[in-house]
Design a protein around this motif. Structure first.
Motif, PDB file in Angstrom:
ATOM      1  N   PRO A  73       0.802  -1.221   0.000  1.00 51.72           N
ATOM      2  CA  PRO A  73       0.000   0.000   0.000  1.00 51.72           C
ATOM      3  C   PRO A  73       0.836   1.273   0.000  1.00 51.72           C
ATOM      4  CG  PRO A  73       0.238  -0.763   2.239  1.00 51.72           C
ATOM      5  CD  PRO A  73       1.097  -1.668   1.373  1.00 51.72           C
ATOM      6  N   THR A  74       2.001   1.235  -0.656  1.00 56.47           N
ATOM      7  CA  THR A  74       2.946   2.338  -0.454  1.00 56.47           C
ATOM      8  C   THR A  74       3.410   3.042  -1.720  1.00 56.47           C
ATOM      9  OG1 THR A  74       4.829   0.813  -0.483  1.00 56.47           O
ATOM     10  CG2 THR A  74       3.847   1.309   1.670  1.00 56.47           C
ATOM     11  N   VAL A  75       3.602   2.354  -2.832  1.00 56.19           N
ATOM     12  CA  VAL A  75       4.239   2.960  -4.002  1.00 56.19           C
ATOM     13  C   VAL A  75       3.293   2.981  -5.196  1.00 56.19           C
ATOM     14  CG1 VAL A  75       6.209   2.851  -5.591  1.00 56.19           C
ATOM     15  CG2 VAL A  75       6.515   2.237  -3.184  1.00 56.19           C
ATOM     16  N   ARG A  76       2.927   1.810  -5.687  1.00 53.64           N
ATOM     17  CA  ARG A  76       2.075   1.723  -6.885  1.00 53.64           C
ATOM     18  C   ARG A  76       0.683   2.258  -6.629  1.00 53.64           C
ATOM     19  NH1 ARG A  76      -0.715  -3.487  -8.150  1.00 53.64           N
ATOM     20  NH2 ARG A  76       0.691  -4.275  -6.532  1.00 53.64           N
ATOM     21  N   THR A  77       0.163   2.051  -5.406  1.00 55.67           N
ATOM     22  CA  THR A  77      -1.190   2.475  -5.069  1.00 55.67           C
ATOM     23  C   THR A  77      -1.158   3.235  -3.749  1.00 55.67           C
ATOM     24  OG1 THR A  77      -1.978   0.420  -6.083  1.00 55.67           O
ATOM     25  CG2 THR A  77      -3.583   1.730  -4.865  1.00 55.67           C
ATOM     26  N   HIS A  78      -1.757   4.413  -3.743  1.00 57.01           N
ATOM     27  CA  HIS A  78      -1.787   5.247  -2.541  1.00 57.01           C
ATOM     28  C   HIS A  78      -2.582   4.534  -1.449  1.00 57.01           C
ATOM     29  CE1 HIS A  78      -2.653   8.686   0.069  1.00 57.01           C
ATOM     30  NE2 HIS A  78      -1.713   9.362  -0.571  1.00 57.01           N
ATOM     31  N   PRO A  79      -2.151   4.637  -0.186  1.00 56.64           N
ATOM     32  CA  PRO A  79      -2.871   3.940   0.884  1.00 56.64           C
ATOM     33  C   PRO A  79      -4.333   4.353   1.029  1.00 56.64           C
ATOM     34  CG  PRO A  79      -1.146   5.378   1.762  1.00 56.64           C
ATOM     35  CD  PRO A  79      -0.909   5.270   0.298  1.00 56.64           C
ATOM     36  N   ALA A  80      -4.697   5.563   0.632  1.00 59.29           N
ATOM     37  CA  ALA A  80      -6.108   5.956   0.701  1.00 59.29           C
ATOM     38  C   ALA A  80      -6.953   5.120  -0.249  1.00 59.29           C
ATOM     39  CB  ALA A  80      -6.262   7.443   0.377  1.00 59.29           C
ATOM     40  N   VAL A  81      -6.395   4.779  -1.407  1.00 55.39           N
ATOM     41  CA  VAL A  81      -7.116   3.941  -2.369  1.00 55.39           C
ATOM     42  C   VAL A  81      -7.206   2.512  -1.842  1.00 55.39           C
ATOM     43  CG1 VAL A  81      -7.120   3.068  -4.738  1.00 55.39           C
ATOM     44  CG2 VAL A  81      -6.393   5.423  -4.271  1.00 55.39           C
ATOM     45  N   ILE A  82      -6.130   2.005  -1.260  1.00 53.98           N
ATOM     46  CA  ILE A  82      -6.158   0.673  -0.655  1.00 53.98           C
ATOM     47  C   ILE A  82      -7.178   0.638   0.478  1.00 53.98           C
ATOM     48  CG2 ILE A  82      -4.835  -1.040   0.642  1.00 53.98           C
ATOM     49  CD1 ILE A  82      -4.084  -0.875  -2.322  1.00 53.98           C
ATOM     50  N   ALA A  86     -10.126  -2.057   0.350  1.00 57.02           N
ATOM     51  CA  ALA A  86     -10.219  -3.061   1.410  1.00 57.02           C
ATOM     52  C   ALA A  86     -11.528  -2.938   2.172  1.00 57.02           C
ATOM     53  CB  ALA A  86      -9.030  -2.938   2.357  1.00 57.02           C
ATOM     54  N   ALA A  87     -11.980  -1.708   2.417  1.00 51.91           N
ATOM     55  CA  ALA A  87     -13.251  -1.517   3.120  1.00 51.91           C
ATOM     56  C   ALA A  87     -14.409  -2.086   2.309  1.00 51.91           C
ATOM     57  CB  ALA A  87     -13.469  -0.034   3.404  1.00 51.91           C
ATOM     58  N   THR A  88     -14.406  -1.851   1.004  1.00 54.92           N
ATOM     59  CA  THR A  88     -15.459  -2.403   0.147  1.00 54.92           C
ATOM     60  C   THR A  88     -15.397  -3.923   0.132  1.00 54.92           C
ATOM     61  OG1 THR A  88     -15.455  -0.429  -1.249  1.00 54.92           O
ATOM     62  CG2 THR A  88     -16.405  -2.426  -2.191  1.00 54.92           C
ATOM     63  N   SER A  89     -14.180  -4.472   0.034  1.00 55.39           N
ATOM     64  CA  SER A  89     -14.029  -5.932   0.029  1.00 55.39           C
ATOM     65  C   SER A  89     -14.545  -6.538   1.321  1.00 55.39           C
ATOM     66  CB  SER A  89     -12.560  -6.302  -0.188  1.00 55.39           C
ATOM     67  OG  SER A  89     -12.101  -5.856  -1.438  1.00 55.39           O
ATOM     68  N   ALA A  90     -14.197  -5.921   2.446  1.00 58.99           N
ATOM     69  CA  ALA A  90     -14.666  -6.422   3.739  1.00 58.99           C
ATOM     70  C   ALA A  90     -16.185  -6.340   3.838  1.00 58.99           C
ATOM     71  CB  ALA A  90     -14.016  -5.637   4.871  1.00 58.99           C
ATOM     72  N   LEU A 136      -8.558   6.250   8.137  1.00 58.36           N
ATOM     73  CA  LEU A 136      -9.638   6.387   7.155  1.00 58.36           C
ATOM     74  C   LEU A 136     -10.778   5.421   7.442  1.00 58.36           C
ATOM     75  CD1 LEU A 136      -7.444   6.875   3.986  1.00 58.36           C
ATOM     76  CD2 LEU A 136      -9.158   8.499   4.799  1.00 58.36           C
ATOM     77  N   TRP A 137     -10.465   4.259   7.989  1.00 56.65           N
ATOM     78  CA  TRP A 137     -11.509   3.283   8.296  1.00 56.65           C
ATOM     79  C   TRP A 137     -12.427   3.713   9.443  1.00 56.65           C
ATOM     80  CZ3 TRP A 137      -8.151  -1.794   8.068  1.00 56.65           C
ATOM     81  CH2 TRP A 137      -8.010  -2.179   6.719  1.00 56.65           C
ATOM     82  N   THR A 138     -12.056   4.779  10.138  1.00 57.65           N
ATOM     83  CA  THR A 138     -12.963   5.270  11.188  1.00 57.65           C
ATOM     84  C   THR A 138     -14.215   5.909  10.598  1.00 57.65           C
ATOM     85  OG1 THR A 138     -11.948   7.477  11.303  1.00 57.65           O
ATOM     86  CG2 THR A 138     -11.001   5.723  12.699  1.00 57.65           C
ATOM     87  N   ARG A 159     -18.235   1.076   4.371  1.00 56.97           N
ATOM     88  CA  ARG A 159     -17.339   0.390   5.295  1.00 56.97           C
ATOM     89  C   ARG A 159     -18.038  -0.820   5.892  1.00 56.97           C
ATOM     90  NH1 ARG A 159     -17.116   3.338   9.604  1.00 56.97           N
ATOM     91  NH2 ARG A 159     -18.662   4.869   8.911  1.00 56.97           N
ATOM     92  N   PRO A 160     -17.267  -1.812   6.345  1.00 50.72           N
ATOM     93  CA  PRO A 160     -17.854  -2.940   7.079  1.00 50.72           C
ATOM     94  C   PRO A 160     -18.240  -2.505   8.489  1.00 50.72           C
ATOM     95  CG  PRO A 160     -15.480  -3.121   7.094  1.00 50.72           C
ATOM     96  CD  PRO A 160     -15.802  -1.935   6.218  1.00 50.72           C
ATOM     97  N   VAL A 161     -18.934  -3.365   9.197  1.00 50.66           N
ATOM     98  CA  VAL A 161     -19.325  -3.047  10.570  1.00 50.66           C
ATOM     99  C   VAL A 161     -18.084  -2.837  11.438  1.00 50.66           C
ATOM    100  CG1 VAL A 161     -20.515  -3.919  12.620  1.00 50.66           C
ATOM    101  CG2 VAL A 161     -21.511  -4.280  10.337  1.00 50.66           C
ATOM    102  N   GLU A 162     -17.095  -3.712  11.283  1.00 54.67           N
ATOM    103  CA  GLU A 162     -15.838  -3.592  12.001  1.00 54.67           C
ATOM    104  C   GLU A 162     -14.696  -3.492  10.988  1.00 54.67           C
ATOM    105  OE1 GLU A 162     -15.419  -3.330  15.199  1.00 54.67           O
ATOM    106  OE2 GLU A 162     -17.519  -3.697  15.779  1.00 54.67           O
ATOM    107  N   PRO A 163     -13.685  -2.683  11.263  1.00 57.71           N
ATOM    108  CA  PRO A 163     -12.557  -2.607  10.331  1.00 57.71           C
ATOM    109  C   PRO A 163     -11.836  -3.947  10.248  1.00 57.71           C
ATOM    110  CG  PRO A 163     -12.049  -1.452  12.367  1.00 57.71           C
ATOM    111  CD  PRO A 163     -13.498  -1.807  12.433  1.00 57.71           C
TER     112      PRO A 163
END
Length: 316
Positions: A73-82, A86-90, A136-138, A159-163
């Motif tokens: 989550p550091t170079v190719r993709t900005h952590p905000a996008v990750i 991830a929130a959508t996947s969860a 961001l997950w908050t 977001r999911p119920v829990e991060p």
């Protein structure tokens, strides 16, 4: 020890990955790992689907938990996008999602033309990225300017119920220190009891998950042939896997890996006892979960035989 199936995005098409996941659930595997790459390690592997699209398909095709193994989550993709992905996947997986992260490899991360940082810088970037993802997950509006990442009035609405938990990959002492400090769990691909023990001690007993590849085939020789043709890069020593920038460079370096070396390092063929013994080594090393990937075309016979024989043998 929970046993899951490892989906290799570099070798199989997205359709085959979903097919494998469905078959794995039917066979009794308990969870899924899926790799996150932009490139395969060599052209012979030949695939590299966008992992977040495949995870969406998995959420509808199976009920198994899914972990990325691993996302950088550091170079190719900005952590905000990750964080958003991830929130959508969860959410789509009903909370059955773990974000596995690591410092990445030049193979995937150099593609935007930025310099490949040193390990110390990559670990610093990873720690900052994980903190930003969790903030961001908050669901709050986030504005921050860090050393490596900035966001301006960013908010994640879906977001999911829990991060989801964040597991961190580590292959050396510096990375292990960071993993124990910031990770909800540990990811590795070696049955290294010392590493697992050190992580658990430093992290207060958080879980460890390991991954391993096998080459199922009718004969051991055929399995070794598949492993050597497709995954001889696994035999490269030291930090080469982190610094080589292209599949072509991996092919050049992998030409130095002999078939005999591959044969000595991989479980290949149909001997169920060998497959069971390899997984027991991960259990003995202290792993709470292990995920098994197949190399080569015989993934359905591998999954089915594991369901009939290997998984029951481990559970007795």
């Amino acid at each position: 020890m929970r046993v899951g199936y490892f989906l290799s995005s570099e070798e199989y098409t997205p359709e085959e990955l979903v097919e494998q996941a469905v078959a794995a659930e039917r066979a009794g595997f308990e969870a899924l790992w899926i790799s996150d790459h932009f490139h395969p390690w060599n052209d012979e592997q030949g695939q590299s689907a966008f992992v977040w699209t495949v995870i969406g398909a998995l959420s509808q095709a199976t009920s198994l938990p899914v972990t990325t193994a691993v996302t950088c989550p550091t170079v190719r993709t900005h952590p905000a996008v990750i964080a958003q992905a991830a929130a959508t996947s969860a959410r789509m997986l009903g909370g059955r999602f773990v974000l596995g992260v690591g410092t990445g490899e030049a193979l995937n991360e150099h593609i935007l033309g930025t310099p490949w940082p040193s390990l110390d810088v990559r670990l610093e970037m990873l720690e900052e990225a994980v903190a930003l993802i969790r903030e961001l997950w908050t669901g709050e509006v986030v504005t921050t300017r860090g050393r490596h990442y900035s966001v301006d009035t960013a908010r994640i609405y879906t977001r999911p119920v829990e991060p989801p938990p964040i597991y961190v990959s580590a292959f050396g002492p510096k990375a292990l220190e960071v993993a124990a400090r910031i990770g909800d769990g540990f990811i590795s691909t070696q049955p290294d009891a010392d590493m697992v023990s050190a992580f658990k001690e430093k992290s207060g007993g958080r879980p460890a998950a390991g991954g391993v590849k096998v080459a199922w085939a009718d004969t051991r020789d055929e399995g070794v042939d598949h492993a050597h043709r497709l995954w001889s890069n696994a035999g490269l020593p030291g930090e080469l896997a982190q610094v080589l920038p292209s599949p072509q460079h991996f092919e050049q370096a992998s030409s130095l890996v002999t078939r005999e070396s591959t044969a000595d390092s991989v479980v290949a063929g149909p001997d169920v006892d060998e497959h069971v013994q390899q997984l027991r080594e991960y259990a003995a090393a202290g792993y709470d979960e292990v995920y098994v990937a197949n190399m080569g075309p015989h993934y359905l016979p591998m999954i089915e035989t594991y369901g009939r024989e290997v998984l029951p043998a481990l559970r007795t």
